[in-house]
Design an enzyme around this catalytic site. Structure first.
Site, PDB file in Angstrom:
ATOM      1  N   ASP A 227       0.829  -1.194   0.000  1.00 22.84           N
ATOM      2  CA  ASP A 227       0.000   0.000   0.000  1.00 22.84           C
ATOM      3  C   ASP A 227       0.874   1.258   0.000  1.00 22.84           C
ATOM      4  OD1 ASP A 227      -2.754   1.254   0.549  1.00 22.84           O
ATOM      5  OD2 ASP A 227      -1.555   2.043   2.212  1.00 22.84           O
ATOM      6  N   GLU A 288       1.320  -0.611  -5.085  1.00 17.09           N
ATOM      7  CA  GLU A 288       0.386   0.482  -5.331  1.00 17.09           C
ATOM      8  C   GLU A 288       1.235   1.740  -5.427  1.00 17.09           C
ATOM      9  OE1 GLU A 288      -3.501   2.718  -3.404  1.00 17.09           O
ATOM     10  OE2 GLU A 288      -1.748   2.262  -2.190  1.00 17.09           O
TER      11      GLU A 288
END
Length: 564
Positions: A227, A288
């Site tokens: 993330d 990401e």
């Protein structure tokens, strides 16, 4: 724990763990994102959980995906939907136990499904033991070195240490009250105040996360989705940022930003890759990384760093032939010479659902306010979403499907204010609705809420629209023309067509507004985004997003054809 691919899947013929990773499973896998709180409720409390996920794993195998990515399942106060982690080595009690997680891994592997879990390394929860110790210990506490605690500017330290902003609005700094009650230092949080950023130049942080990786790899996870990967390094000295006059968290616009996509971040990923490569089965990292160019993105995918990354320019672009071809070409031109697989995606737990977005006048979603206030034509959006799904699954590389995308669920834009939980809504004073509308629990069966997500009479954590009765798995399974059946057919063809998992794409000459390309001899894909039907040979059509009309592909439709 076994991690063998399903027989007949593209991964089944590949050689995992080869030094060059040629043909590795992750290069062409279609992964299904599970947002566990909204997937399936196994214990009847209105919250999705791991027992519910276990029960529905056969559904995912039947859908035809190669694996699943599970959004954070760690203990968390849920200030940001689980992306505020208080313990990276355990399972949130809402979802179950470590034994439940082990069972999910084992049963998924038995079905031939790979499992990737979400890691949130840029920050912890403000309830993490490290941060609690940093607060309790005062300004001289050694635990503060794991985060970014700084004295404020101004005569009495009353101003933030610099001008950095938060992704959820407002400054990226919060001032603490010291143990003696006095106003104290400030700490950095590029996201919500409940998510203090870790300082990745700190050796204790580095070493602890080495063990976090090993903890989950040892349990059998096939990979980790990282993330907010570009956030993890900051420029030394924490200088002010130049936001170009636009005080919004618009990372696609940023170049040489001091808290995003800083080059030293790649040292962390090289360290992690060295750990992953000690495990068998081709363990994978998925980044990401919303950065300014395809070239910058490719830096995360060097041979000793991440394996794949989500293609955000593709995800966020408009439903227009020119921009679509431009981003496809830019991606392949940047990635293919380096041997990097592309990873295509249309939506996620952070995005407006395609059925709603493609039904608006503004079909791009570069910024959270794109299309805000526009009324969506859901019939048009569904038609375009069907075409977009087939285009994505025809492109070389891998792909991700977000839960409910295969059902054609729209965004739920009329959730009552009192049920909204996204910090984006709370931090903006209600000006931004946030992301709860794409996180409404899935409808599985029946004609009224909770549609089989929970037992009858149990209210899910976010309310489902009454009109979702035709969008359940049960209803769509019985409808040959449904979005679900389209996905099942496309995924079956994707597995069966020889050569479709190799790299390469060749454009055919086509009129304006039509995308027409061949994937070697495996497949021809035609997408009609023009204003008139486009003639194709019906005898060559393998699958179309909607039926042909008098031998022509209608507007806002996609067809897969045998190469003639």
């Amino acid at each position: 724990m076994s991690s063998e691919p399903r027989s007949g899947s593209p991964a089944a013929e590949e050689v995992a763990g080869s030094p060059s990773h040629e043909g590795a499973w992750w290069r062409s896998a279609v992964m299904y994102q599970v947002y566990p709180r909204s997937f399936a409720d196994g214990n009847g409390d209105g919250e999705g959980d791991l027992p519910g996920l276990r029960e529905r794993l056969p559904y995912l195998a039947d859908l035809g995906v190669d694996g699943l990515w599970i959004s954070p399942w760690f203990p968390s106060p849920m200030a940001d939907g689980g992306y505020d982690v208080s313990d990276f080595r355990d399972i949130h009690p809402m979802f179950g136990t470590l034994a439940d997680a082990d069972a999910v891994l084992h049963e998924a592997h038995d079905l031939g499904l790979r499992v990737i879990i979400d890691l949130v390394p840029n920050h912890t929860s403000d309830q993490h033991p490290w941060f609690l110790a940093a607060l309790a210990g005062g300004p001289q506490a050694p635990e503060r070195a794991r985060y970014f605690f700084r004295d404020g500017r101004g005569e009495d330290g009353e101003l933030p240490p610099n001008n950095w902003i938060s992704a959820f609005g407002g400054p990226a700094w919060t001032r603490v009250t010291e143990p003696d009650g006095s106003p104290g230092q400030w700490y950095l949080h590029l996201f919500a105040p409940e998510q203090p950023d870790l300082d990745w130049s700190n050796q204790e942080v580095l070493q602890d996360f080495d063990e976090v990786l090993r903890f989950w790899f040892d349990r059998g996870v096939d990979g980790l989705r990282i993330d907010a990967a570009p956030a993890m390094s900051k420029k030394a000295g924490l200088p002010d940022a130049d936001y170009g006059g636009v005080l919004q968290f618009r990372t696609v616009d940023w170049d040489d930003n001091p808290h995003w996509d800083v080059d030293t971040v790649h040292d962390i990923f090289r360290r992690w890759r060295a750990i992953a490569d000690t495990y068998d089965g081709d363990r994978v990292f998925v980044a990401e990384a919303v950065v300014s160019t395809a070239e910058r993105l490719s830096n995360y995918l060097r041979p000793d760093e991440m394996h794949t990354a989500f293609n955000f320019p593709y995800l966020k672009g408009p439903w227009e032939a020119g921009p679509l071809r431009e981003v496809i070409d830019a991606t392949l031109e940047s990635f293919t010479p380096r041997g990097i697989p592309s990873t295509w995606v249309l939506t996620s737990h952070d995005e407006i659902r395609p059925v709603t977005r493609y039904g608006r006048a503004t079909t791009s979603s570069y910024f959270i306010t794109d299309g805000e206030g526009e009324v969506a034509d859901l019939a048009l959006g569904t038609r375009r979403a069907r075409a977009a799904a087939m285009l994505m699954l025809a492109l070389p590389g891998g792909a991700y499907i977000y839960q409910g995308e295969e059902l054609g669920l729209p965004n739920v834009d009329d959730l009552p204010d009192e049920v909204l939980q996204d910090p984006m809504f709370l931090r903006s004073g209600g000006e931004m609705r946030g992301r709860d509308g794409c996180r409404v629990p899935l409808p599985w069966s029946g004609q009224e809420p909770p549609f089989g997500f929970s037992p009858p009479g149990v209210q899910p954590w976010l309310p489902q629209p009454e009109e979702w009765g035709d969008l359940t798995v049960e209803a769509e399974s019985a409808d040959p023309g449904s979005m679900l059946q389209l996905h099942r057919s496309a995924l079956r063809l994707r597995r069966e067509l020889p050569g479709l998992h190799e790299t390469g794409l060749a454009w055919r000459e086509a009129p304006a507004g039509v995308l027409d390309f061949e994937r070697g001899t495996a497949l021809r894909c035609v997408v009609n985004l023009s204003d008139a039907p486009f003639a194709v040979d019906p005898d060559l059509v393998l699958l179309s997003s909607i039926p042909l009309e008098q031998g022509a592909l209608p507007v806002d439709a996609t067809a897969w054809l045998r190469v003639g």
